[in-house]
Design a protein around this motif. Structure first.
Motif, PDB file in Angstrom:
ATOM      1  N   GLU A   1       0.823  -1.207   0.000  1.00 42.01           N
ATOM      2  CA  GLU A   1       0.000   0.000   0.000  1.00 42.01           C
ATOM      3  C   GLU A   1       0.860   1.262   0.000  1.00 42.01           C
ATOM      4  N   LEU A   2       1.938   1.229   0.750  1.00 38.41           N
ATOM      5  CA  LEU A   2       2.865   2.362   0.758  1.00 38.41           C
ATOM      6  C   LEU A   2       3.471   2.575  -0.624  1.00 38.41           C
ATOM      7  N   THR A   3       3.865   1.480  -1.259  1.00 38.34           N
ATOM      8  CA  THR A   3       4.455   1.572  -2.594  1.00 38.34           C
ATOM      9  C   THR A   3       3.455   2.095  -3.604  1.00 38.34           C
ATOM     10  N   ARG A   4       2.211   1.643  -3.519  1.00 36.32           N
ATOM     11  CA  ARG A   4       1.190   2.115  -4.455  1.00 36.32           C
ATOM     12  C   ARG A   4       1.021   3.631  -4.350  1.00 36.32           C
ATOM     13  N   SER A   5       0.987   4.144  -3.146  1.00 33.98           N
ATOM     14  CA  SER A   5       0.840   5.591  -2.973  1.00 33.98           C
ATOM     15  C   SER A   5       1.984   6.343  -3.637  1.00 33.98           C
TER      16      SER A   5
ATOM     17  N   ASP B   1      14.230  -4.637 -10.810  1.00 35.23           N
ATOM     18  CA  ASP B   1      14.875  -3.696  -9.895  1.00 35.23           C
ATOM     19  C   ASP B   1      16.053  -3.014 -10.576  1.00 35.23           C
ATOM     20  N   LEU B   2      16.822  -3.754 -11.361  1.00 37.34           N
ATOM     21  CA  LEU B   2      17.995  -3.194 -12.039  1.00 37.34           C
ATOM     22  C   LEU B   2      17.633  -2.312 -13.225  1.00 37.34           C
ATOM     23  N   SER B   3      16.452  -2.498 -13.780  1.00 41.39           N
ATOM     24  CA  SER B   3      16.051  -1.728 -14.957  1.00 41.39           C
ATOM     25  C   SER B   3      15.876  -0.249 -14.623  1.00 41.39           C
ATOM     26  N   TYR B   4      16.583   0.603 -15.356  1.00 44.83           N
ATOM     27  CA  TYR B   4      16.506   2.056 -15.181  1.00 44.83           C
ATOM     28  C   TYR B   4      16.904   2.507 -13.766  1.00 44.83           C
ATOM     29  N   GLY B   5      17.763   1.729 -13.124  1.00 44.66           N
ATOM     30  CA  GLY B   5      18.273   2.109 -11.806  1.00 44.66           C
ATOM     31  C   GLY B   5      17.656   1.304 -10.691  1.00 44.66           C
ATOM     32  N   ASP B   6      18.501   0.633  -9.883  1.00 47.47           N
ATOM     33  CA  ASP B   6      17.965  -0.172  -8.792  1.00 47.47           C
ATOM     34  C   ASP B   6      17.643   0.693  -7.578  1.00 47.47           C
ATOM     35  N   ALA B   7      17.197   0.047  -6.507  1.00 47.80           N
ATOM     36  CA  ALA B   7      16.766   0.784  -5.319  1.00 47.80           C
ATOM     37  C   ALA B   7      17.903   1.611  -4.729  1.00 47.80           C
TER      38      ALA B   7
ATOM     39  N   LEU C   1      11.826   8.030  -5.521  1.00 43.90           N
ATOM     40  CA  LEU C   1      11.207   7.433  -4.333  1.00 43.90           C
ATOM     41  C   LEU C   1      10.360   6.231  -4.725  1.00 43.90           C
ATOM     42  N   ALA C   2       9.572   6.373  -5.783  1.00 43.84           N
ATOM     43  CA  ALA C   2       8.691   5.297  -6.223  1.00 43.84           C
ATOM     44  C   ALA C   2       9.482   4.088  -6.710  1.00 43.84           C
ATOM     45  N   LYS C   3      10.513   4.323  -7.507  1.00 51.28           N
ATOM     46  CA  LYS C   3      11.291   3.204  -8.050  1.00 51.28           C
ATOM     47  C   LYS C   3      12.056   2.485  -6.941  1.00 51.28           C
ATOM     48  N   ALA C   4      12.578   3.222  -5.974  1.00 53.01           N
ATOM     49  CA  ALA C   4      13.287   2.598  -4.857  1.00 53.01           C
ATOM     50  C   ALA C   4      12.335   1.734  -4.031  1.00 53.01           C
ATOM     51  N   LEU C   5      11.162   2.272  -3.715  1.00 54.78           N
ATOM     52  CA  LEU C   5      10.190   1.505  -2.941  1.00 54.78           C
ATOM     53  C   LEU C   5       9.695   0.283  -3.714  1.00 54.78           C
ATOM     54  N   ALA C   6       9.452   0.457  -5.008  1.00 55.42           N
ATOM     55  CA  ALA C   6       8.986  -0.668  -5.820  1.00 55.42           C
ATOM     56  C   ALA C   6      10.028  -1.775  -5.853  1.00 55.42           C
ATOM     57  N   GLY C   7      11.302  -1.399  -5.965  1.00 55.97           N
ATOM     58  CA  GLY C   7      12.357  -2.403  -5.981  1.00 55.97           C
ATOM     59  C   GLY C   7      12.436  -3.161  -4.669  1.00 55.97           C
ATOM     60  N   ASP C   8      12.432  -2.427  -3.556  1.00 52.49           N
ATOM     61  CA  ASP C   8      12.494  -3.068  -2.238  1.00 52.49           C
ATOM     62  C   ASP C   8      11.276  -3.961  -1.994  1.00 52.49           C
ATOM     63  N   THR C   9      10.096  -3.438  -2.318  1.00 52.44           N
ATOM     64  CA  THR C   9       8.859  -4.172  -2.034  1.00 52.44           C
ATOM     65  C   THR C   9       8.728  -5.424  -2.886  1.00 52.44           C
TER      66      THR C   9
ATOM     67  N   VAL D   1       8.473  -9.165  -1.369  1.00 46.37           N
ATOM     68  CA  VAL D   1       7.283  -9.994  -1.577  1.00 46.37           C
ATOM     69  C   VAL D   1       7.651 -11.281  -2.312  1.00 46.37           C
ATOM     70  N   ALA D   2       8.512 -11.176  -3.319  1.00 46.53           N
ATOM     71  CA  ALA D   2       8.896 -12.362  -4.085  1.00 46.53           C
ATOM     72  C   ALA D   2       9.656 -13.364  -3.221  1.00 46.53           C
ATOM     73  N   ALA D   3      10.536 -12.866  -2.367  1.00 51.11           N
ATOM     74  CA  ALA D   3      11.285 -13.756  -1.481  1.00 51.11           C
ATOM     75  C   ALA D   3      10.365 -14.404  -0.450  1.00 51.11           C
ATOM     76  N   GLU D   4       9.444 -13.609   0.102  1.00 51.36           N
ATOM     77  CA  GLU D   4       8.500 -14.147   1.075  1.00 51.36           C
ATOM     78  C   GLU D   4       7.546 -15.155   0.429  1.00 51.36           C
ATOM     79  N   ALA D   5       7.214 -14.948  -0.829  1.00 53.33           N
ATOM     80  CA  ALA D   5       6.339 -15.896  -1.528  1.00 53.33           C
ATOM     81  C   ALA D   5       6.982 -17.281  -1.570  1.00 53.33           C
ATOM     82  N   ILE D   6       8.276 -17.327  -1.842  1.00 52.03           N
ATOM     83  CA  ILE D   6       8.976 -18.618  -1.867  1.00 52.03           C
ATOM     84  C   ILE D   6       8.981 -19.245  -0.480  1.00 52.03           C
TER      85      ILE D   6
END
Length: 378
Positions: A291-295, A359-365, A317-325, A329-334
């Motif tokens: 939810e934080l990332t969506r905002s 995450d690496l595309s156009y700059g990582d977190a 800010l958005a790209k950094a949060l999207a990368g972290d999130t 989520v992907a790691a927790e899914a596994i």
């Protein structure tokens, strides 16, 4: 959350329906098994063209709809849910933005209708190493009697094998090492001296190494003032960054929902594993991050559409949060799927791979946290 107009809501719903019907995750698995290096299915991309998505950021006079970055983001969020591999960001966001924001009338007439109609695939040839570094460019452009000579190498170039047109960032040089700034050059893939080599990555996105050995570009192929293309490149990159962040958000949301369904149905030790408080806490934490990332992502897309002076910081800010999130989520899914999450047959691994590459595309977190701090004067 963003308040959508009726048209934006219809666009999102149409994209959701199309992705579910035409581009389920099974198509990515098929592409991974039979990919020739282009990184996409032409018939799937043609479907996106028919939906009008390739023209969302193209001005109306060139066959587009000029529906804005938020409109493109709404589409990419749905594509991200099913990890759809397509050159939509590379062509219809990054390359189309360079042309729309800084191209001459002649360049726009030449290329933008083709992008909107799906006849032209284009991509940025920018980075030259493992990390996104827009200012660390060593590819040179030297003035000569016929225009400009390009020499150097770019890697990775997303959809570099499939592209018809490359927007190349090169450092203007007088041949003696004097730095004249960054220039942007339109280079057709068929140009003499241009060589493309497939680059194998964990994600299926048609990456390539593109080498330039005396590639000749006329003055008609120069975008903007030679040596002064840095601001134009930043504006186009910010559009690509924010749209990619929205695609990452869609993928993270789908990975979370899939994991949540597993917690609600998997029985272990005689009860649903979702009944264990420790797992509930982990799921609640992921929901909060999403939810934080969506905002942040929606605020960045709106700032770009409104040409807000604060949009570069909002985008980072958005790209950094999207990368972290997404990575979280992907790691927790596994982990929350247990042993099955480690198998090739389960979808969790596909989201994990995509989280790393996106995450690496156009700059990582890390890149965007540093950029955000610089822009904020920290």
């Amino acid at each position: 959350m963003a308040k959508l107009s009726e048209e934006q809501g219809m666009l999102r719903d149409a994209a959701s329906d199309w992705v579910r019907e035409s581009a389920p995750l099974a198509r990515l698995r098929r592409l991974r098994e039979h990919d020739t290096g282009t990184g996409y299915e032409p018939e799937l991309y043609e479907g996106m063209v028919q939906m009008g998505w390739t023209g969302i950021l193209v001005p109306e006079e060139y066959g587009g709809s000029a529906f804005g970055c938020l409109g493109m983001g709404l589409v990419l969020e749905q594509l991200g849910r099913q990890l759809v591999a397509s050159p939509l960001v590379a062509t219809a966001v990054a390359s189309a933005s360079v042309l729309a924001l800084g191209g001459s009338a002649q360049q726009q007439r030449r290329w933008l209708p083709g992008i909107a109609e799906g006849r032209v695939l284009a991509t940025l040839a920018l980075d030259e190493g493992d990390r996104h570094a827009p200012q660390a460019i060593t590819t040179t452009a030297i003035r000569n009697a016929d225009g400009w000579r390009l020499d150097g190498s770019k890697r990775p170039v997303c959809y570099g094998l499939a592209a018809d047109l490359l927007v190349v960032a090169a450092r203007i040089s007088d041949g003696d090492g004097h730095d004249g700034g960054i220039g942007l050059f339109l280079v057709e893939a068929s140009a003499d001296g241009l060589r493309r080599t497939r680059l194998h990555e964990i994600d299926t996105r048609g990456a390539a190494i593109v080498a330039f050995d005396g590639v000749q570009v006329s003055d008609a192929g120069v975008l903007g003032a030679p040596g002064g293309a840095g601001p134009l490149l930043d504006r186009a990159l910010d559009r690509a960054r924010a749209c990619t962040a929205m695609e990452m958000l869609g993928a993270a949301q789908q990975a979370f929902e899939t994991t949540l369904d597993h917690l609600k149905t998997r029985v272990q030790f005689g009860q649903l594993i979702g009944a264990f408080q420790a797992l509930q806490h982990r799921a609640a934490g992921l929901y909060g991050e999403l939810e934080l990332t969506r905002s942040a992502v929606e605020a960045a897309l709106r700032a770009l559409d409104e040409d807000d002076a604060d949009s570069p910081a909002r985008v980072s800010l958005a790209k950094a949060l999207a990368g972290d999130t997404f990575r979280l989520v992907a790691a927790e899914a596994i982990q929350l799927h247990g042993g099955i999450g480690m198998t090739e047959e389960h979808d969790a691994g596909l989201y994990f791979k995509r989280a790393r590459s996106a995450d690496l595309s156009y700059g990582d977190a890390a890149f965007h946290r540093e950029r955000y701090g610089v822009l904020r004067g920290y």
